[in-house]
Design an enzyme around this catalytic site. Structure first.
Site, PDB file in Angstrom:
ATOM      1  N   GLY A  78       0.785  -1.226   0.000  1.00 49.25           N
ATOM      2  CA  GLY A  78       0.000   0.000   0.000  1.00 49.25           C
ATOM      3  C   GLY A  78       0.822   1.283   0.000  1.00 49.25           C
ATOM      4  O   GLY A  78       0.259   2.385  -0.004  1.00 49.25           O
ATOM      5  N   GLN A  79       2.174   1.166  -0.010  1.00 50.71           N
ATOM      6  CA  GLN A  79       2.981   2.385  -0.038  1.00 50.71           C
ATOM      7  C   GLN A  79       2.670   3.162  -1.315  1.00 50.71           C
ATOM      8  O   GLN A  79       2.339   2.556  -2.343  1.00 50.71           O
ATOM      9  CB  GLN A  79       4.492   2.053  -0.033  1.00 50.71           C
ATOM     10  CG  GLN A  79       4.983   1.484   1.264  1.00 50.71           C
ATOM     11  CD  GLN A  79       4.920  -0.035   1.262  1.00 50.71           C
ATOM     12  OE1 GLN A  79       4.098  -0.624   0.592  1.00 50.71           O
ATOM     13  NE2 GLN A  79       5.781  -0.663   2.035  1.00 50.71           N
ATOM     14  N   GLU A  80       2.850   4.493  -1.241  1.00 48.66           N
ATOM     15  CA  GLU A  80       2.437   5.341  -2.365  1.00 48.66           C
ATOM     16  C   GLU A  80       2.999   4.833  -3.700  1.00 48.66           C
ATOM     17  O   GLU A  80       2.285   4.746  -4.698  1.00 48.66           O
ATOM     18  CB  GLU A  80       2.873   6.773  -2.104  1.00 48.66           C
ATOM     19  CG  GLU A  80       1.934   7.724  -2.770  1.00 48.66           C
ATOM     20  CD  GLU A  80       2.183   9.163  -2.360  1.00 48.66           C
ATOM     21  OE1 GLU A  80       2.999   9.414  -1.439  1.00 48.66           O
ATOM     22  OE2 GLU A  80       1.564  10.025  -2.990  1.00 48.66           O
ATOM     23  N   LEU A  82       3.790   1.917  -4.557  1.00 44.27           N
ATOM     24  CA  LEU A  82       3.243   0.616  -4.974  1.00 44.27           C
ATOM     25  C   LEU A  82       1.774   0.725  -5.392  1.00 44.27           C
ATOM     26  O   LEU A  82       1.261  -0.142  -6.087  1.00 44.27           O
ATOM     27  CB  LEU A  82       3.377  -0.413  -3.841  1.00 44.27           C
ATOM     28  CG  LEU A  82       4.811  -0.746  -3.419  1.00 44.27           C
ATOM     29  CD1 LEU A  82       4.824  -1.723  -2.253  1.00 44.27           C
ATOM     30  CD2 LEU A  82       5.579  -1.356  -4.592  1.00 44.27           C
ATOM     31  N   GLN A  83       1.104   1.821  -4.969  1.00 42.66           N
ATOM     32  CA  GLN A  83      -0.316   1.976  -5.317  1.00 42.66           C
ATOM     33  C   GLN A  83      -0.517   2.047  -6.838  1.00 42.66           C
ATOM     34  O   GLN A  83      -1.553   1.657  -7.350  1.00 42.66           O
ATOM     35  CB  GLN A  83      -0.889   3.234  -4.683  1.00 42.66           C
ATOM     36  CG  GLN A  83      -1.129   3.089  -3.189  1.00 42.66           C
ATOM     37  CD  GLN A  83      -1.530   4.411  -2.556  1.00 42.66           C
ATOM     38  OE1 GLN A  83      -2.102   5.277  -3.190  1.00 42.66           O
ATOM     39  NE2 GLN A  83      -1.204   4.570  -1.285  1.00 42.66           N
TER      40      GLN A  83
END
Ligand code: G3D
Length: 173
Positions: A78-80, A82-83
């Site tokens: 969910g890290q930016e 990886l979104q």
């Protein structure tokens, strides 16, 4: 005869497979939820200790059989950064579980933005969504009405699909 019997066997025992994405910001509790689900639905599953789970970097996969359905869970980081990969999985997906950290008021608007982007994606049009307000075991957490208010701009974007918000604690089950 073989074809007939194998067809009958498949009809009786083969499960319908569904792909469910588990999305949400990092630290929301996605992997803990997946591990808790595997522990609950697999009789002999001995997963990692829930308290030792660290945030997802990449992807965790889990399969859970419920009646005649086989649910394949894809827990995405969910890290930016990886979104931006989430939408690569949308075309394959039958349902979304969106996990919110109810103890993290500071990142609630960030979570809302990620939810809004996800929900307005054309590839997910009509796909049902389960929103989990996680970490409800923590006394000071935000309630479901608090979270619904913070996400109220998104209501019209959800459209006519099924969408349910559920309080939960992935940690305690
Ligand atoms: P992620 O996969 O969304 O990144 P994780 O999140 O499953 O890795 O969980 C992040 C942290 O939140 C973990 O704590 C985990 O134990 C905690 N957590 C997850 N679900 C719950 C819950 O329902 N209640 C509480 N109290 N904590 C939860 P650490 O300390 O390892 O970072």
């Amino acid at each position: 005869m073989y074809t007939l019997l194998s067809g009958l066997y498949k009809y009786m025992f083969q499960k319908d497979e569904y792909c469910i994405l588990i999305l949400g910001l990092d630290n929301a509790g996605k992997t803990t939820f997946l591990e808790q689900s595997k522990t609950r639905f697999h009789k002999n599953y001995k997963g990692m200790s829930l308290s030792k789970i660290t945030t997802t970097v990449g992807l965790n996969i889990g399969t859970v059989d419920v009646g005649k359905a086989r649910l394949m869970f894809w827990d995405l980081g969910g890290q930016e950064e990886l979104q931006s990969l989430w939408d690569k999985y949308y075309a394959e997906c039958h349902g979304v579980i969106y996990v919110i950290d109810s103890t993290d008021e500071e990142r609630l608007s960030e979570s809302k933005r990620a939810f809004e982007k996800m929900v307005t994606s054309e590839a997910l049009d009509g796909v049902p969504i389960l929103v989990l307000a996680n970490k409800q075991d923590v006394e000071t957490c935000l309630s479901i009405p608090d979270i619904k208010t913070a996400f109220s701009d998104c209501t019209s974007k959800i459209g006519r699909r099924d969408c349910l918000t559920q309080a939960c604690s992935a940690l305690t089950g």
